[in-house]
Write a protein that holds these residues in place. Structure first.
Motif, mmCIF file in Angstrom:
data_model
loop_
_atom_site.group_PDB
_atom_site.id
_atom_site.type_symbol
_atom_site.label_atom_id
_atom_site.label_comp_id
_atom_site.label_asym_id
_atom_site.label_seq_id
_atom_site.Cartn_x
_atom_site.Cartn_y
_atom_site.Cartn_z
ATOM 1 N N SER A 1 0.867 -1.183 -0.093
ATOM 2 C CA SER A 1 -0.140 -0.054 -0.071
ATOM 3 C C SER A 1 0.764 1.324 0.168
ATOM 4 O O SER A 1 0.301 2.326 -0.428
ATOM 5 N N LEU A 2 1.998 1.230 0.353
ATOM 6 C CA LEU A 2 2.952 2.424 0.405
ATOM 7 C C LEU A 2 3.215 3.226 -1.028
ATOM 8 O O LEU A 2 3.144 4.475 -0.837
ATOM 9 N N PRO A 3 3.307 2.510 -2.084
ATOM 10 C CA PRO A 3 3.247 2.977 -3.238
ATOM 11 C C PRO A 3 2.294 4.130 -3.327
ATOM 12 O O PRO A 3 2.448 4.931 -4.149
ATOM 13 N N ILE A 4 1.064 3.872 -3.092
ATOM 14 C CA ILE A 4 -0.135 4.841 -3.078
ATOM 15 C C ILE A 4 -0.015 6.023 -2.333
ATOM 16 O O ILE A 4 -0.054 7.113 -3.039
ATOM 17 N N ILE A 5 0.845 5.989 -1.241
ATOM 18 C CA ILE A 5 0.843 6.993 -0.541
ATOM 19 C C ILE A 5 2.155 8.064 -1.153
ATOM 20 O O ILE A 5 2.141 9.017 -1.230
ATOM 21 N N GLN A 6 3.069 7.257 -1.430
ATOM 22 C CA GLN A 6 4.349 7.982 -2.220
ATOM 23 C C GLN A 6 3.769 8.603 -3.340
ATOM 24 O O GLN A 6 4.160 9.836 -3.464
ATOM 25 N N ALA A 7 3.039 7.902 -4.332
ATOM 26 C CA ALA A 7 2.388 8.860 -5.393
ATOM 27 C C ALA A 7 1.845 9.878 -5.102
ATOM 28 O O ALA A 7 2.111 11.146 -5.759
ATOM 29 N N LYS A 8 0.896 9.795 -4.172
ATOM 30 C CA LYS A 8 0.211 10.892 -3.721
ATOM 31 C C LYS A 8 1.022 12.130 -3.133
ATOM 32 O O LYS A 8 0.913 13.210 -3.275
ATOM 33 N N PHE A 9 2.215 11.671 -2.304
ATOM 34 C CA PHE A 9 3.020 12.735 -1.838
ATOM 35 C C PHE A 9 3.784 13.377 -2.929
ATOM 36 O O PHE A 9 3.729 14.886 -3.015
ATOM 37 N N LYS A 10 4.268 12.567 -3.809
ATOM 38 C CA LYS A 10 4.844 13.491 -5.051
ATOM 39 C C LYS A 10 3.828 14.174 -5.659
ATOM 40 O O LYS A 10 4.385 15.211 -6.343
ATOM 41 N N SER A 11 2.708 13.843 -6.108
ATOM 42 C CA SER A 11 1.517 14.570 -6.641
ATOM 43 C C SER A 11 1.370 15.908 -5.855
ATOM 44 O O SER A 11 1.391 16.974 -6.511
ATOM 45 N N VAL A 12 1.175 15.847 -4.807
ATOM 46 C CA VAL A 12 0.817 17.081 -4.049
ATOM 47 C C VAL A 12 2.053 17.692 -3.832
ATOM 48 O O VAL A 12 1.609 19.161 -3.957
ATOM 49 N N THR B 1 10.377 2.774 2.820
ATOM 50 C CA THR B 1 11.385 1.911 3.478
ATOM 51 C C THR B 1 10.464 0.496 3.590
ATOM 52 O O THR B 1 9.188 0.630 3.562
ATOM 53 N N LYS B 2 11.454 -0.408 3.778
ATOM 54 C CA LYS B 2 10.548 -1.785 3.952
ATOM 55 C C LYS B 2 9.661 -1.716 5.212
ATOM 56 O O LYS B 2 9.980 -1.459 6.275
ATOM 57 N N ALA B 3 8.495 -2.240 5.120
ATOM 58 C CA ALA B 3 7.577 -2.353 6.152
ATOM 59 C C ALA B 3 8.154 -3.357 7.236
ATOM 60 O O ALA B 3 9.100 -4.152 7.023
ATOM 61 N N GLY B 4 7.914 -3.045 8.405
ATOM 62 C CA GLY B 4 8.408 -3.532 9.649
ATOM 63 C C GLY B 4 7.462 -3.769 10.811
ATOM 64 O O GLY B 4 6.461 -3.505 10.804
ATOM 65 N N LYS B 5 8.234 -4.245 11.765
ATOM 66 C CA LYS B 5 7.416 -4.556 13.087
ATOM 67 C C LYS B 5 8.034 -3.659 14.115
ATOM 68 O O LYS B 5 9.240 -4.011 14.493
ATOM 69 N N THR B 6 7.658 -2.858 15.141
ATOM 70 C CA THR B 6 8.336 -2.218 16.189
ATOM 71 C C THR B 6 8.884 -3.356 17.263
ATOM 72 O O THR B 6 8.272 -4.564 17.316
ATOM 73 N N LYS B 7 9.984 -3.094 17.738
ATOM 74 C CA LYS B 7 10.681 -4.097 18.704
ATOM 75 C C LYS B 7 10.173 -3.709 20.050
ATOM 76 O O LYS B 7 10.830 -4.430 20.952
ATOM 77 N N ASN B 8 9.503 -2.879 20.394
ATOM 78 C CA ASN B 8 9.033 -2.552 21.767
ATOM 79 C C ASN B 8 7.907 -3.944 22.088
ATOM 80 O O ASN B 8 7.576 -4.603 21.191
ATOM 81 N N LYS B 9 7.285 -3.338 23.299
ATOM 82 C CA LYS B 9 6.408 -4.485 23.867
ATOM 83 C C LYS B 9 5.032 -4.574 22.983
ATOM 84 O O LYS B 9 4.235 -5.540 23.152
ATOM 85 N N GLY C 1 4.923 1.144 8.530
ATOM 86 C CA GLY C 1 5.349 1.670 6.851
ATOM 87 C C GLY C 1 6.110 2.989 6.927
ATOM 88 O O GLY C 1 5.234 3.643 7.811
ATOM 89 N N LEU C 2 6.801 3.332 6.331
ATOM 90 C CA LEU C 2 7.405 4.723 6.173
ATOM 91 C C LEU C 2 7.573 5.101 4.633
ATOM 92 O O LEU C 2 8.133 4.451 3.930
ATOM 93 N N VAL C 3 6.961 6.316 4.505
ATOM 94 C CA VAL C 3 7.184 7.241 3.143
ATOM 95 C C VAL C 3 7.612 8.490 3.660
ATOM 96 O O VAL C 3 7.060 9.149 4.430
ATOM 97 N N ALA C 4 8.686 8.686 3.030
ATOM 98 C CA ALA C 4 9.484 10.202 3.770
ATOM 99 C C ALA C 4 10.455 10.678 2.839
ATOM 100 O O ALA C 4 11.221 9.809 1.896
ATOM 101 N N PRO C 5 10.678 12.004 2.812
ATOM 102 C CA PRO C 5 11.972 12.499 2.059
ATOM 103 C C PRO C 5 13.278 12.053 2.614
ATOM 104 O O PRO C 5 13.236 12.131 3.950
ATOM 105 N N THR C 6 14.277 11.872 1.887
ATOM 106 C CA THR C 6 15.434 11.324 2.187
ATOM 107 C C THR C 6 16.524 12.128 1.779
ATOM 108 O O THR C 6 16.395 12.938 0.741
#
Length: 168
Positions: free
Chosen positions: A34-45, A62-70, A76-81
């Motif tokens: 689902s992250l490419p949907i968000i990425q495309a909208k970020f770029k469009s906006v 970035t690759k989807a993951g799971k937090t290591k806390n309790k 998932g993350l979509v962000a400027p780099t």
């Protein structure tokens, strides 16, 4: 950390998945697809703002993951780099400014006469757009626009992936 756009699967949905033996495999897959949907909208906006080409190009997934806390939340993350190649940021004068170092070299900074000039991170540019600056740049919020306009598409994509994987 400030400036990251993240989301996770609701606790109710995870409970529904709880009886499923493949949660560890399917939940990250649902997010990742689902992250490419968000990425495309970020770029469009962001494309509608002047002089954001470099910022638009820096939006990565970035690759989807799971937090290591309790809590063990999936995310998932979509962000400027990266850093801006066009402009330099703030000049820090003197020897006592914090300088990021990598292998003994300045990282994200360059030496100039009179001090060190930090390179502007693309994440900072996004924050300046979203919230404005104290130097008079008005806030031009875009994150809520992205979230609101992609929510149903993201949920539909996650449901599609879930159904596909459960039916295997």
């Amino acid at each position: 950390q400030m400036g990251k756009f993240t989301f996770d699967i609701s606790d109710d949905f995870v409970k529904q998945l709880g009886n499923l033996a493949d949660v560890e495999r399917i939940a990250p897959m649902m997010i990742q697809e689902s992250l490419p949907i968000i990425q495309a909208k970020f770029k469009s906006v962001l494309s509608s703002h002047s002089d954001t080409g470099e910022l638009v190009d820096s939006i990565k997934i970035t690759k989807a993951g799971k937090t290591k806390n309790k809590y063990g939340k999936y995310f998932g993350l979509v962000a400027p780099t990266g850093y801006s190649k066009k402009q330099n940021g703030y000049l820090r004068k003197g020897k006592h400014g914090k300088v990021l170092r990598k292998n003994g070299k300045l990282a994200g900074s360059e030496k100039v006469d009179g001090g060190v000039r930090d390179k502007t991170r693309n994440m900072e540019k996004a924050i300046f757009l979203e919230y404005g600056t104290s130097k008079g740049q008005p806030a031009r919020p875009f994150i809520s626009k992205v979230i609101n306009s992609t929510e149903s598409q993201v949920l539909n994509k996650m449901q599609e992936v879930f159904n596909r994987e459960v039916d295997k």
